[in-house]
Design a protein around this motif. Structure first.
Motif, PDB file in Angstrom:
ATOM      1  N   GLU A 189       8.087 -13.907   0.442  1.00  0.00           N
ATOM      2  CA  GLU A 189       8.841 -13.879   1.697  1.00  0.00           C
ATOM      3  C   GLU A 189       9.939 -12.803   1.650  1.00  0.00           C
ATOM      4  O   GLU A 189      10.263 -12.183   2.672  1.00  0.00           O
ATOM      5  N   GLN A 190      10.497 -12.581   0.477  1.00  0.00           N
ATOM      6  CA  GLN A 190      11.561 -11.585   0.349  1.00  0.00           C
ATOM      7  C   GLN A 190      11.048 -10.163   0.531  1.00  0.00           C
ATOM      8  O   GLN A 190      11.760  -9.307   1.067  1.00  0.00           O
ATOM      9  N   VAL A 191       9.835  -9.891   0.067  1.00  0.00           N
ATOM     10  CA  VAL A 191       9.302  -8.531   0.203  1.00  0.00           C
ATOM     11  C   VAL A 191       8.635  -8.314   1.557  1.00  0.00           C
ATOM     12  O   VAL A 191       8.544  -7.179   2.041  1.00  0.00           O
ATOM     13  N   VAL A 199       6.955   0.677   0.569  1.00  0.00           N
ATOM     14  CA  VAL A 199       5.982   0.368  -0.485  1.00  0.00           C
ATOM     15  C   VAL A 199       6.042   1.374  -1.630  1.00  0.00           C
ATOM     16  O   VAL A 199       6.077   0.997  -2.804  1.00  0.00           O
ATOM     17  N   GLU A 200       6.021   2.662  -1.295  1.00  0.00           N
ATOM     18  CA  GLU A 200       6.014   3.690  -2.343  1.00  0.00           C
ATOM     19  C   GLU A 200       7.285   3.622  -3.193  1.00  0.00           C
ATOM     20  O   GLU A 200       7.246   3.774  -4.415  1.00  0.00           O
ATOM     21  N   GLN A 201       8.421   3.383  -2.552  1.00  0.00           N
ATOM     22  CA  GLN A 201       9.684   3.262  -3.283  1.00  0.00           C
ATOM     23  C   GLN A 201       9.661   2.047  -4.205  1.00  0.00           C
ATOM     24  O   GLN A 201      10.104   2.116  -5.357  1.00  0.00           O
ATOM     25  N   GLU A 210       1.649  -3.970  -2.207  1.00  0.00           N
ATOM     26  CA  GLU A 210       0.648  -3.266  -1.419  1.00  0.00           C
ATOM     27  C   GLU A 210       0.854  -3.627   0.047  1.00  0.00           C
ATOM     28  O   GLU A 210       1.632  -4.542   0.377  1.00  0.00           O
ATOM     29  N   VAL A 211       0.148  -2.917   0.916  1.00  0.00           N
ATOM     30  CA  VAL A 211       0.207  -3.241   2.343  1.00  0.00           C
ATOM     31  C   VAL A 211      -1.019  -4.078   2.696  1.00  0.00           C
ATOM     32  O   VAL A 211      -2.162  -3.670   2.467  1.00  0.00           O
ATOM     33  N   LYS A 212      -0.773  -5.265   3.237  1.00  0.00           N
ATOM     34  CA  LYS A 212      -1.860  -6.183   3.584  1.00  0.00           C
ATOM     35  C   LYS A 212      -1.594  -6.768   4.967  1.00  0.00           C
ATOM     36  O   LYS A 212      -0.551  -7.391   5.200  1.00  0.00           O
ATOM     37  N   ILE A 219       0.582  -7.554  -4.966  1.00  0.00           N
ATOM     38  CA  ILE A 219      -0.824  -7.309  -5.280  1.00  0.00           C
ATOM     39  C   ILE A 219      -1.464  -8.588  -5.831  1.00  0.00           C
ATOM     40  O   ILE A 219      -0.871  -9.297  -6.642  1.00  0.00           O
ATOM     41  N   GLY A 220      -2.658  -8.855  -5.372  1.00  0.00           N
ATOM     42  CA  GLY A 220      -3.380 -10.033  -5.858  1.00  0.00           C
ATOM     43  C   GLY A 220      -2.993 -11.306  -5.150  1.00  0.00           C
ATOM     44  O   GLY A 220      -3.429 -12.403  -5.546  1.00  0.00           O
ATOM     45  N   GLY A 221      -2.142 -11.197  -4.127  1.00  0.00           N
ATOM     46  CA  GLY A 221      -1.748 -12.387  -3.377  1.00  0.00           C
ATOM     47  C   GLY A 221      -0.816 -13.319  -4.118  1.00  0.00           C
ATOM     48  O   GLY A 221      -0.681 -14.490  -3.740  1.00  0.00           O
ATOM     49  N   ARG A 222      -0.163 -12.821  -5.176  1.00  0.00           N
ATOM     50  CA  ARG A 222       0.758 -13.691  -5.920  1.00  0.00           C
ATOM     51  C   ARG A 222       1.936 -14.120  -5.061  1.00  0.00           C
ATOM     52  O   ARG A 222       2.362 -13.397  -4.147  1.00  0.00           O
TER      53      ARG A 222
END
Length: 270
Positions: A189-191, A199-201, A210-212, A219-222
């Motif tokens: 939620e924070q990101v 994202v790149e930074q 990642e962008v989803k 990444i990986g839905g964690r």
């Protein structure tokens, strides 16, 4: 023809020797001038340094004479912006442009003075033994004056000073090289609240994002990602992440070590 050839050859050797001697003379002259300039600069610097040290010692002793008590304190997570407030509280003046310096402090002795960062000169000012101490029992403070410590000279009452420092604790961002006092993790939620342009930074700082579906995600839905672990040294990248997400792990704090009273010459350790 043979005589002419020998004559020309002798002239070439003679001319070469003259040129060589001139080059040697120029190099020698340049070396002497450079060496002389170097010595003059050293002499001026040495004199300025001696005068500076003498003036600093006298400044400390004037503050001792002008105030009723002296405190030796230690500090953690020094921050100049917070320490400036401490100086102003006891000095009552903002004339010093550099909050970490004692050099241009034009406040009167009755306002109180704080000295920091010159432990050897402070030891000399107080006296390193009974035979050279500036006032009774000041050498006892000198013996424990080492490391991250400072000296406060003040006319404020002992109760007011000790209450002020007991309450002083200001949270701030940790710096690289510090030890994490606790573990910190970021949630998805924070990101997710950040724009995708970040994202790149974030990746450069080590965040696995990642962008989803048009949103920033791990990444990986964690669900979360650990930034730092308790007891481990913080890296530059970790500190930048903590600053970005507003997590403060450092606390600026000053602890009193002991108090010296000018009238009785007594020393009380805390």
């Amino acid at each position: 023809n043979r005589r002419t050839h020998i004559s020309y050859h002798s002239f070439d050797i003679y001319y070469f020797l003259i040129m060589l001697s001139n080059v040697a003379l120029v190099c020698s002259h340049h070396h002497i001038r450079t060496h002389q300039r170097y010595i003059v600069a050293l002499t001026k610097t040495a004199k300025k340094t001696r005068d500076h040290k003498t003036n600093y010692i006298e400044m400390v002793r004037e503050a001792i004479d002008a105030n009723d008590r002296l405190y030796l304190f230690s500090y953690e997570n020094m921050r100049s912006n917070h320490f400036k407030d401490v100086r102003l509280h006891f000095r009552g003046s903002s004339s010093d442009k550099n909050s970490m310096s004692d050099e241009n402090d034009s406040s009167s002795g009755t306002d109180g003075r704080i000295f920091l960062g010159k432990n050897k000169l402070l030891q000399i000012a107080l006296g390193r033994g009974p035979e050279d101490e500036y006032s009774d029992n000041l050498h006892k403070l000198s013996k424990i004056l080492s490391g991250s410590v400072g000296v406060l000279c003040t006319n404020q009452s002992a109760s007011d000073v000790e209450e002020y420092f007991a309450k002083l604790a200001v949270e701030d961002f940790a710096r690289a090289g510090a030890i994490a006092p606790r573990s910190v993790s970021l949630t998805k939620e924070q990101v997710e609240t950040h724009p995708v342009s970040m994202v790149e930074q974030f990746r450069k700082l080590g965040l696995p994002v990642e962008v989803k579906n048009g949103r920033v995600s791990f990444i990986g839905g964690r669900e979360e990602w650990e930034v730092c672990k308790e007891g481990k040294e913080l890296s530059v990248e970790q500190c930048k992440i903590l600053v970005h997400f507003g997590v403060k792990l450092a606390t600026f704090k000053i602890d009193l070590v002991c108090r010296w009273e000018r009238e009785e010459g007594s020393v009380e350790e805390f």
